[in-house]
Motif scaffolding. Structure first.
Motif, PDB file in Angstrom:
ATOM      1  N   SER A  34       0.648  -1.445   0.082  1.00 56.29           N
ATOM      2  CA  SER A  34      -0.012   0.488  -0.084  1.00 56.29           C
ATOM      3  C   SER A  34       0.699   1.579  -0.077  1.00 56.29           C
ATOM      4  O   SER A  34       1.825   1.172   0.646  1.00 56.29           O
ATOM      5  N   ASP A  35       0.426   2.213  -0.442  1.00 56.36           N
ATOM      6  CA  ASP A  35       1.367   3.929  -0.809  1.00 56.36           C
ATOM      7  C   ASP A  35       0.527   4.830  -0.086  1.00 56.36           C
ATOM      8  O   ASP A  35       0.734   5.761  -0.427  1.00 56.36           O
ATOM      9  N   ARG A  36      -0.443   4.082   1.021  1.00 54.68           N
ATOM     10  CA  ARG A  36      -0.884   5.158   1.700  1.00 54.68           C
ATOM     11  C   ARG A  36      -2.029   4.354   2.921  1.00 54.68           C
ATOM     12  O   ARG A  36      -1.961   3.554   2.986  1.00 54.68           O
ATOM     13  N   VAL A  37      -0.920   5.173   3.913  1.00 56.41           N
ATOM     14  CA  VAL A  37      -1.724   4.685   5.917  1.00 56.41           C
ATOM     15  C   VAL A  37      -2.075   6.200   6.071  1.00 56.41           C
ATOM     16  O   VAL A  37      -1.909   7.391   5.887  1.00 56.41           O
ATOM     17  N   LEU A  38      -3.188   4.833   6.549  1.00 60.12           N
ATOM     18  CA  LEU A  38      -4.739   6.389   7.355  1.00 60.12           C
ATOM     19  C   LEU A  38      -4.019   6.656   8.787  1.00 60.12           C
ATOM     20  O   LEU A  38      -3.430   4.980   9.423  1.00 60.12           O
ATOM     21  N   ASP A  39      -3.945   7.632   9.591  1.00 57.06           N
ATOM     22  CA  ASP A  39      -4.480   7.609  10.813  1.00 57.06           C
ATOM     23  C   ASP A  39      -5.735   6.742  11.632  1.00 57.06           C
ATOM     24  O   ASP A  39      -5.700   8.512  12.989  1.00 57.06           O
ATOM     25  N   ARG A  40      -5.673   5.481  11.097  1.00 57.38           N
ATOM     26  CA  ARG A  40      -6.585   5.192  12.318  1.00 57.38           C
ATOM     27  C   ARG A  40      -6.182   3.477  11.644  1.00 57.38           C
ATOM     28  O   ARG A  40      -5.662   3.018  11.413  1.00 57.38           O
ATOM     29  N   GLU A  41      -6.576   2.964  13.041  1.00 55.68           N
ATOM     30  CA  GLU A  41      -6.268   1.335  13.654  1.00 55.68           C
ATOM     31  C   GLU A  41      -7.575   0.258  13.576  1.00 55.68           C
ATOM     32  O   GLU A  41      -8.532   0.773  13.528  1.00 55.68           O
ATOM     33  N   ILE A  42      -6.507  -0.636  13.222  1.00 54.63           N
ATOM     34  CA  ILE A  42      -8.022  -1.519  13.026  1.00 54.63           C
ATOM     35  C   ILE A  42      -7.466  -2.565  13.411  1.00 54.63           C
ATOM     36  O   ILE A  42      -6.010  -3.299  13.296  1.00 54.63           O
ATOM     37  N   THR A  43      -8.217  -3.811  13.885  1.00 60.27           N
ATOM     38  CA  THR A  43      -7.607  -5.892  14.614  1.00 60.27           C
ATOM     39  C   THR A  43      -7.615  -5.651  13.504  1.00 60.27           C
ATOM     40  O   THR A  43      -8.912  -6.824  12.958  1.00 60.27           O
ATOM     41  N   VAL A  44      -6.459  -7.255  13.222  1.00 63.80           N
ATOM     42  CA  VAL A  44      -6.835  -8.870  11.845  1.00 63.80           C
ATOM     43  C   VAL A  44      -7.167  -9.455  13.088  1.00 63.80           C
ATOM     44  O   VAL A  44      -5.830  -9.439  13.789  1.00 63.80           O
ATOM     45  N   ARG A  45      -7.628 -10.347  13.774  1.00 62.36           N
ATOM     46  CA  ARG A  45      -7.731 -11.561  13.944  1.00 62.36           C
ATOM     47  C   ARG A  45      -7.275 -12.678  13.482  1.00 62.36           C
ATOM     48  O   ARG A  45      -7.694 -12.654  12.300  1.00 62.36           O
TER      49      ARG A  45
END
Length: 207
Positions: free
Chosen positions: A61-72
């Motif tokens: 990815s060439d874009r990272v947001l200032d927002r988190e997500i959890t992957v289980r």
């Protein structure tokens, strides 16, 4: 009387040939569609994320947001495959768009080599269209020797466009699930008991 076919008979023959050609073309088309159905369905799932199918990409990815997500991470074994299959870590919290690597481990707990192949999906299913895998072990035939352990990395990121989907904009958790299924290999061929002193084995029948 002349033996030459009439123009009406010639027209019927042409009509019959046209019908026969059309039928053959239709049958060939149906056979071709049958063979193409599976890859076309797989392509459809890859493009749309249908059924929780993740996307396979070649670049990070060439874009990272200032927002988190959890992957289980979930692991399953089906069909009596004698493997111990687990994720190395149960979950990871990352930024949306951030490329992340995790690993699964599989161990053959049987006393002979066994073969397996993994399928996968994500939940919620709509998130499949935005879960991009750069590297994975899915749909690859894997053979493990007795007691052998294999480390299987997965490199992925969550597409930042996911925040533009009304149904997913507030999504906090995605679950990536793999299931290993057995691949049936060659079955051993039983050998007949050896005869002793030129005599037939006791359980043999006379011919």
């Amino acid at each position: 009387m002349s033996d030459q076919p009439t123009s009406t008979e010639t027209g019927k023959e042409r009509s019959n040939r046209a019908v026969a050609v059309a039928c053959l073309a239709f049958i060939a088309g149906m056979v071709g569609m049958a063979y193409a159905a599976v890859p076309l369905y797989a392509m459809f799932c890859q493009v749309t994320g249908y059924g929780g199918t993740t996307q396979r990409v070649e670049q990070y990815s060439d874009r990272v947001l200032d927002r988190e997500i959890t992957v289980r991470f979930d692991a399953n074994v089906s069909g009596g495959l004698p493997w111990d299959f687990q994720p190395v870590q149960r979950d990871v919290t990352m930024k949306i768009g951030e490329t992340t690597q995790i690993s699964y481990k599989a161990k053959n707990i049987f006393d002979t080599p066994t073969n397996g192949r993994a399928s996968f999906n994500v939940t919620p299913e709509m998130a499949g269209a935005y879960f991009n895998k750069v590297e994975c072990f899915c749909f690859t035939d894997t053979t493990l020797k007795p007691g052998e352990t294999l480390d299987m990395p997965v490199v992925f990121y969550v597409d930042p466009d996911i925040v533009d989907v009304p149904e997913l904009k507030d999504l906090k958790t995605i679950t990536l699930s793999y299931t290993f299924f057995p691949i049936e290999g060659e079955k051993p061929v039983a050998t007949a008991p050896k005869a002793e002193d030129g005599k037939a084995p006791a359980n043999s029948t006379g011919g």
